[in-house]
Write a protein that holds these residues in place. Structure first.
Motif, PDB file in Angstrom:
ATOM      1  N   ASN A 190       0.860  -1.185   0.000  1.00 44.71           N
ATOM      2  CA  ASN A 190       0.000   0.000   0.000  1.00 44.71           C
ATOM      3  C   ASN A 190       0.900   1.240   0.000  1.00 44.71           C
ATOM      4  OD1 ASN A 190      -1.619   2.270   1.249  1.00 44.71           O
ATOM      5  ND2 ASN A 190      -3.205   0.694   1.194  1.00 44.71           N
ATOM      6  N   PRO A 191       0.577   2.240  -0.831  1.00 41.94           N
ATOM      7  CA  PRO A 191       1.459   3.411  -0.938  1.00 41.94           C
ATOM      8  C   PRO A 191       1.508   4.248   0.337  1.00 41.94           C
ATOM      9  CG  PRO A 191      -0.586   3.792  -2.123  1.00 41.94           C
ATOM     10  CD  PRO A 191      -0.592   2.351  -1.720  1.00 41.94           C
ATOM     11  N   LEU A 192       0.581   4.025   1.263  1.00 42.46           N
ATOM     12  CA  LEU A 192       0.564   4.814   2.499  1.00 42.46           C
ATOM     13  C   LEU A 192       1.320   4.126   3.632  1.00 42.46           C
ATOM     14  CD1 LEU A 192      -3.141   6.080   2.388  1.00 42.46           C
ATOM     15  CD2 LEU A 192      -1.070   7.225   1.563  1.00 42.46           C
ATOM     16  N   ILE A 193       1.906   2.955   3.357  1.00 42.56           N
ATOM     17  CA  ILE A 193       2.752   2.304   4.361  1.00 42.56           C
ATOM     18  C   ILE A 193       3.971   3.188   4.601  1.00 42.56           C
ATOM     19  CG2 ILE A 193       4.329   0.349   4.742  1.00 42.56           C
ATOM     20  CD1 ILE A 193       2.242  -1.473   3.439  1.00 42.56           C
ATOM     21  N   GLY A 194       4.345   3.295   5.875  1.00 43.42           N
ATOM     22  CA  GLY A 194       5.454   4.178   6.253  1.00 43.42           C
ATOM     23  C   GLY A 194       4.896   5.304   7.107  1.00 43.42           C
ATOM     24  N   PRO A 195       5.757   6.242   7.525  1.00 40.50           N
ATOM     25  CA  PRO A 195       5.264   7.341   8.360  1.00 40.50           C
ATOM     26  C   PRO A 195       4.120   8.065   7.663  1.00 40.50           C
ATOM     27  CG  PRO A 195       7.673   7.375   8.212  1.00 40.50           C
ATOM     28  CD  PRO A 195       7.201   6.333   7.249  1.00 40.50           C
ATOM     29  N   ASN A 196       3.033   8.353   8.404  1.00 35.76           N
ATOM     30  CA  ASN A 196       1.927   9.067   7.761  1.00 35.76           C
ATOM     31  C   ASN A 196       2.293  10.530   7.535  1.00 35.76           C
ATOM     32  OD1 ASN A 196      -0.768   9.379   6.750  1.00 35.76           O
ATOM     33  ND2 ASN A 196      -1.216  10.523   8.632  1.00 35.76           N
ATOM     34  N   LEU A 197       2.014  11.028   6.331  1.00 40.61           N
ATOM     35  CA  LEU A 197       2.267  12.440   6.035  1.00 40.61           C
ATOM     36  C   LEU A 197       1.018  13.218   6.462  1.00 40.61           C
ATOM     37  CD1 LEU A 197       4.040  12.069   2.544  1.00 40.61           C
ATOM     38  CD2 LEU A 197       5.085  12.215   4.825  1.00 40.61           C
ATOM     39  N   GLU A 198       1.041  13.677   7.728  1.00 40.06           N
ATOM     40  CA  GLU A 198      -0.127  14.321   8.336  1.00 40.06           C
ATOM     41  C   GLU A 198      -0.591  15.546   7.564  1.00 40.06           C
ATOM     42  OE1 GLU A 198      -1.921  13.386  11.015  1.00 40.06           O
ATOM     43  OE2 GLU A 198      -0.675  11.593  11.352  1.00 40.06           O
ATOM     44  N   GLU A 199       0.359  16.204   6.869  1.00 41.47           N
ATOM     45  CA  GLU A 199       0.011  17.410   6.106  1.00 41.47           C
ATOM     46  C   GLU A 199      -1.034  17.087   5.034  1.00 41.47           C
ATOM     47  OE1 GLU A 199       2.964  16.283   6.792  1.00 41.47           O
ATOM     48  OE2 GLU A 199       4.358  17.883   7.337  1.00 41.47           O
ATOM     49  N   PHE A 200      -1.085  15.842   4.592  1.00 44.59           N
ATOM     50  CA  PHE A 200      -2.017  15.471   3.526  1.00 44.59           C
ATOM     51  C   PHE A 200      -3.308  14.864   4.052  1.00 44.59           C
ATOM     52  CE2 PHE A 200       2.075  15.466   1.269  1.00 44.59           C
ATOM     53  CZ  PHE A 200       1.747  16.199   0.146  1.00 44.59           C
ATOM     54  N   GLY A 201      -3.185  13.962   5.026  1.00 45.71           N
ATOM     55  CA  GLY A 201      -4.388  13.274   5.474  1.00 45.71           C
ATOM     56  C   GLY A 201      -4.123  12.351   6.639  1.00 45.71           C
ATOM     57  N   PRO A 202      -5.173  11.653   7.087  1.00 47.56           N
ATOM     58  CA  PRO A 202      -5.084  10.845   8.305  1.00 47.56           C
ATOM     59  C   PRO A 202      -4.380   9.499   8.105  1.00 47.56           C
ATOM     60  CG  PRO A 202      -7.270  10.653   7.365  1.00 47.56           C
ATOM     61  CD  PRO A 202      -6.522  11.651   6.509  1.00 47.56           C
ATOM     62  N   ARG A 203      -3.981   8.906   9.187  1.00 46.48           N
ATOM     63  CA  ARG A 203      -3.322   7.597   9.166  1.00 46.48           C
ATOM     64  C   ARG A 203      -4.194   6.531   8.498  1.00 46.48           C
ATOM     65  NH1 ARG A 203       1.512   4.953   9.329  1.00 46.48           N
ATOM     66  NH2 ARG A 203       0.738   5.319   7.265  1.00 46.48           N
ATOM     67  N   PHE A 204      -5.491   6.570   8.806  1.00 41.37           N
ATOM     68  CA  PHE A 204      -6.390   5.534   8.291  1.00 41.37           C
ATOM     69  C   PHE A 204      -7.472   6.164   7.418  1.00 41.37           C
ATOM     70  CE2 PHE A 204      -4.814   4.006  12.455  1.00 41.37           C
ATOM     71  CZ  PHE A 204      -4.153   2.858  12.027  1.00 41.37           C
ATOM     72  N   PRO A 205      -7.146   6.507   6.180  1.00 43.05           N
ATOM     73  CA  PRO A 205      -8.125   7.238   5.361  1.00 43.05           C
ATOM     74  C   PRO A 205      -9.291   6.357   4.896  1.00 43.05           C
ATOM     75  CG  PRO A 205      -6.167   6.747   4.086  1.00 43.05           C
ATOM     76  CD  PRO A 205      -5.876   6.301   5.490  1.00 43.05           C
ATOM     77  N   ASP A 206     -10.438   6.965   4.822  1.00 43.71           N
ATOM     78  CA  ASP A 206     -11.633   6.311   4.289  1.00 43.71           C
ATOM     79  C   ASP A 206     -11.431   6.010   2.806  1.00 43.71           C
ATOM     80  OD1 ASP A 206     -14.599   5.716   4.205  1.00 43.71           O
ATOM     81  OD2 ASP A 206     -14.474   7.330   2.739  1.00 43.71           O
ATOM     82  N   MET A 207     -12.014   4.906   2.347  1.00 38.04           N
ATOM     83  CA  MET A 207     -11.898   4.593   0.916  1.00 38.04           C
ATOM     84  C   MET A 207     -13.268   4.122   0.388  1.00 38.04           C
ATOM     85  SD  MET A 207      -9.282   5.234  -1.025  1.00 38.04           S
ATOM     86  CE  MET A 207      -8.134   5.528   0.347  1.00 38.04           C
ATOM     87  N   SER A 208     -14.340   4.724   0.954  1.00 36.80           N
ATOM     88  CA  SER A 208     -15.688   4.286   0.580  1.00 36.80           C
ATOM     89  C   SER A 208     -16.082   4.787  -0.808  1.00 36.80           C
ATOM     90  CB  SER A 208     -16.704   4.777   1.619  1.00 36.80           C
ATOM     91  OG  SER A 208     -16.643   6.179   1.727  1.00 36.80           O
ATOM     92  N   GLN A 209     -15.402   5.831  -1.284  1.00 35.22           N
ATOM     93  CA  GLN A 209     -15.744   6.360  -2.608  1.00 35.22           C
ATOM     94  C   GLN A 209     -14.460   6.787  -3.336  1.00 35.22           C
ATOM     95  OE1 GLN A 209     -18.460   9.903  -4.513  1.00 35.22           O
ATOM     96  NE2 GLN A 209     -18.988   9.294  -2.462  1.00 35.22           N
ATOM     97  N   PRO A 210     -13.639   5.787  -3.711  1.00 34.17           N
ATOM     98  CA  PRO A 210     -12.378   6.149  -4.354  1.00 34.17           C
ATOM     99  C   PRO A 210     -12.607   6.966  -5.627  1.00 34.17           C
ATOM    100  CG  PRO A 210     -12.576   3.740  -4.105  1.00 34.17           C
ATOM    101  CD  PRO A 210     -13.838   4.341  -3.591  1.00 34.17           C
ATOM    102  N   TYR A 211     -13.643   6.627  -6.368  1.00 38.12           N
ATOM    103  CA  TYR A 211     -13.953   7.318  -7.634  1.00 38.12           C
ATOM    104  C   TYR A 211     -15.220   8.134  -7.405  1.00 38.12           C
ATOM    105  CZ  TYR A 211     -10.385   4.138  -8.979  1.00 38.12           C
ATOM    106  OH  TYR A 211      -9.179   3.477  -9.002  1.00 38.12           O
TER     107      TYR A 211
END
Ligand code: HPA
Length: 278
Positions: free
Chosen positions: A145-166
């Motif tokens: 997963n591209p979000l593995i690693g330290p979370n970049l808080e400036e962009f978004g949360p550690r566990f982002p919702d993915m209910s509507q990717p598109y």
């Protein structure tokens, strides 16, 4: 170069671009294999080879030019990536998604992502456009997963919702454009694999069984990073080949690029129409 992208690296890449442009792009576009033609018609284009941008993962694949084109399409300020980089080129997946982080930092709140894909759905044929309704990030579910690693808080949360990717509204706009311009389209679920080998017949039957309509080697990681940073996304697959669920035919990269000549004009109509409706 560390394993994961850092804010410092992102800022340095953004700075290298910002000094060369004087517009703020509103929409980011990523063009898939053989689908780069749209970039040729950007108005007032500033072209930056990605090799000149620090920390950029350099694309080595034929059919991928590796450049950013910044300008206007249908009057909308855009930044177009012609020639994405893939996981199979050997970069960590977080590095593969640098272009999306850069687009976010430049101010883009919308992303249009395209790819060449193999049809798993038996109703699809090469040359079809498939509006992506959802994805299965198989590589991410398996640990990349591209979000593995330290979370970049400036962009978004550690566990982002993915209910509507598109984005549903974007999808509706895209369908409207197709209907208005007489473009046939399919809709379906895209599954992201790492490649570079194409799928075996048993793997394809598995992918069909888990609900995938089209298969490719990109997109879902970019979309996850886009959503993490709050972008709204339109995704379109250009169906380049039929996946061979019974092993009776072969898939080649040449076939994928060839389909681009049929698909590129359709994609241009769709994306231009979509941008005009924003
Ligand atoms: N499989 C995986 N990736 C692809 C294909 C395919 O059949 N066609 C285009 N990209």
């Amino acid at each position: 170069m560390g394993k994961f992208l850092t804010m410092r690296e992102i800022h340095q890449a953004v700075d290298a671009i910002q000094t060369r442009i004087d517009i703020q792009p509103e929409v980011g576009l990523i063009l898939g294999s053989g689908l780069g033609a749209l970039a040729e018609s950007v108005d007032d284009a500033v072209i930056i080879p990605t090799a000149q941008i620090p920390h950029w993962p350099i694309s080595t694949v034929e059919g991928h030019q590796g450049r950013l084109v910044i300008g206007r399409l249908e009057g909308v300020a855009v930044i177009v990536l012609q020639g994405r980089t893939h996981l199979y080129e050997g970069y960590n997946i977080s590095r593969v998604t640098l272009p999306v982080r850069v687009m976010q930092r430049l101010g883009c709140e919308k992303l249009v992502v395209t790819n060449a894909a193999g049809a798993i759905n038996p109703d699809f044929v090469p040359g079809d456009l498939m509006l992506i309704t959802d994805h299965i990030n198989l590589i991410g579910m398996a640990g990349a997963n591209p979000l593995i690693g330290p979370n970049l808080e400036e962009f978004g949360p550690r566990f982002p919702d993915m209910s509507q990717p598109y984005d549903r509204d974007f999808l509706a706009k895209a369908k409207l454009v197709c209907n208005e311009s007489g473009l046939a389209y399919q809709e379906g679920v895209y599954v992201s694999l790492s490649g570079p080998s194409f799928e075996s017949p048993a793997e394809l039957r598995f992918l069909r069984g888990i609900g995938a309509d089209a298969v490719g080697m990109s997109t879902a990681p970019e979309v996850i990073v886009a959503r993490h940073g709050g972008m709204r996304v339109l995704g379109v697959s250009g169906i380049s080949n039929k996946a061979n669920l019974d092993g009776s035919t072969m898939t080649t990269h040449e076939e994928v690029l060839e389909a681009g000549t049929v698909l590129a004009p359709k994609l241009t109509t769709l994306i231009r129409g979509f941008l005009a409706k924003l």
